[in-house]
Design an enzyme around this catalytic site. Structure first.
Site, mmCIF file in Angstrom:
data_model
loop_
_atom_site.group_PDB
_atom_site.id
_atom_site.type_symbol
_atom_site.label_atom_id
_atom_site.label_comp_id
_atom_site.label_asym_id
_atom_site.label_seq_id
_atom_site.Cartn_x
_atom_site.Cartn_y
_atom_site.Cartn_z
ATOM 1 N N SER A 63 0.841 -1.206 0.000
ATOM 2 C CA SER A 63 0.000 0.000 0.000
ATOM 3 C C SER A 63 0.872 1.251 0.000
ATOM 4 C CB SER A 63 -0.901 0.017 1.245
ATOM 5 O OG SER A 63 -1.805 -1.059 1.254
ATOM 6 N N ALA A 157 -4.351 -0.638 -2.631
ATOM 7 C CA ALA A 157 -3.808 0.011 -1.436
ATOM 8 C C ALA A 157 -4.918 0.148 -0.405
ATOM 9 C CB ALA A 157 -3.257 1.402 -1.795
ATOM 10 N N LYS A 158 -4.614 -0.250 0.823
ATOM 11 C CA LYS A 158 -5.580 -0.034 1.914
ATOM 12 C C LYS A 158 -5.327 1.374 2.415
ATOM 13 C CE LYS A 158 -7.244 -2.432 6.045
ATOM 14 N NZ LYS A 158 -8.649 -2.582 5.630
ATOM 15 N N ALA A 159 -5.796 2.312 1.629
ATOM 16 C CA ALA A 159 -5.462 3.724 1.850
ATOM 17 C C ALA A 159 -6.518 4.408 2.703
ATOM 18 C CB ALA A 159 -5.355 4.439 0.502
ATOM 19 N N TYR A 163 -11.576 5.134 2.609
ATOM 20 C CA TYR A 163 -12.626 4.758 3.563
ATOM 21 C C TYR A 163 -13.700 5.826 3.732
ATOM 22 C CZ TYR A 163 -10.341 0.431 4.033
ATOM 23 O OH TYR A 163 -9.820 -0.800 3.715
#
Ligand SMILES: Cc1[nH+]cc(COP(=O)(O)O)c(CN[C@@H](CCC(=O)O)C(=O)O)c1O
Length: 306
Positions: A63, A157-159, A163
């Protein structure tokens, strides 16, 4: 969350929980360019152990790479930090939150002297669904918000900023009387939940969306590994919302959600309106794995006190 005893790993040091602060002009607070992980430690016969720690740390580094953030620590240091965060807070089970963020060394989109900071917090966060939900399943509504187009945000990517979409979708679902949202991609195909991947079971095959606009979930991969072990046919493909309506079983997967049956989507009962037999089998296997009761997958657990 801020006012509690304990320690947080921040930029290489364990600091008192209440002192783990950042300035209001922290760049990521304003623009959302940062990345994080959701990891769980479970109580096992050998003490607390983190489930698939390596995979989570690998994804955190991927990420950061996608977001062009240069990590100031090694993967080994981050693995150690997550173990310390559990150990030094005397947690037997824990939810662990590593996060990479840009500091307050500058402001504006053109700020170029920003420092990359890393924190790791761990706390007791039991499954965020009730024990009944694990058996009865939850009510879900298809969101009016579309999941990210793969070239609008970077879906591998767990950006942090990704969210906003999740929160808007989840809050809409909850305000409409559901417990979770199902998001469709920009072409109207099923993508994932606000914080979970999705599986549906029909005619002897387990289906899950291909990895385009959904996160490459580690729990998703665990279920795929179980299906390989058990010889359950799997298809990763485009799925339409009405296929979920007519599925025999459906469930979400995620570190926080674990394996969570879906009993209803948009007012349509799915299957028998409760956890189906395959979901139960996979859920039970998952809980055995995270508790160290699956010797064939012992490599997935990292004892915290090693
Ligand atoms: C969008 C999304 N999709 C799929 C998943 C499942 O990924 P994995 O945990 O690797 O199986 C998660 C994890 N969601 C994390 C954050 C939840 C939160 O409430 O914050 C989690 O489950 O920890 C997502 O955020």
């Amino acid at each position: 969350m801020a006012d509690r005893d304990g320690l947080i790993w921040l930029d290489g040091e364990m600091v008192p929980w209440r002192e783990a602060k950042t300035h209001v002009l922290t760049h990521t607070l304003h623009y959302g360019l940062g990345c994080f992980e959701g990891v769980r430690a479970y109580s096992t016969d050998q003490g607390p152990a983190i489930f698939r720690l390596k995979e989570h740390t690998d994804r955190l580094f991927r990420s950061a790479h996608i977001l062009n953030l240069t990590m100031p620590f090694t993967k080994e240091q981050l693995n150690e930090a997550q173990c310390r965060a559990v150990q030094e807070n005397d947690l037997d089970e824990a939810y662990i939150r590593p996060m990479v963020f840009l500091g307050s060394e500058g402001m504006g989109l053109r700020a170029d002297n920003l420092k990359v900071h890393v924190m790791v917090a761990a706390w007791s966060w039991p499954s965020y669904m009730s024990p009944e939900a694990k058996e009865l399943g939850i009510k879900v509504r298809t969101s009016s918000y579309t999941r990210h187009h793969v070239n609008i945000t970077m879906c591998k990517a767990k950006a942090n900023g990704n969210y906003i979409n999740s929160m808007l979708a989840l809050n809409e679902a909850i305000s409409g009387g559901a417990e979770e949202a199902l998001l469709l991609d920009n072409e109207g195909y099923v993508a994932e939940g606000s914080g979970e991947n999705i599986f549906i079971y029909r005619d002897g095959v387990l289906h899950t969306p291909e990895l385009t606009s959904c996160l490459e979930g580690i729990t998703r991969q665990t279920i795929l590994d179980f299906c390989k072990d058990e010889g359950v046919p799997v298809k990763e493909r485009r799925i339409t919302r009405d296929e979920v309506y007519i599925a025999e079983e459906a469930f979400f997967t995620g570190t926080a959600a674990e394996v969570l049956p879906i009993r209803e989507l948009d007012g349509r009962t799915i299957g028998e309106g409760k956890r189906g037999p395959l979901t139960e089998k996979l859920q039970s296997k998952y809980f055995d794995a995270v508790k160290g009761k699956l010797p064939e997958h012992s490599e997935w657990l990292t004892p915290v006190n090693d």
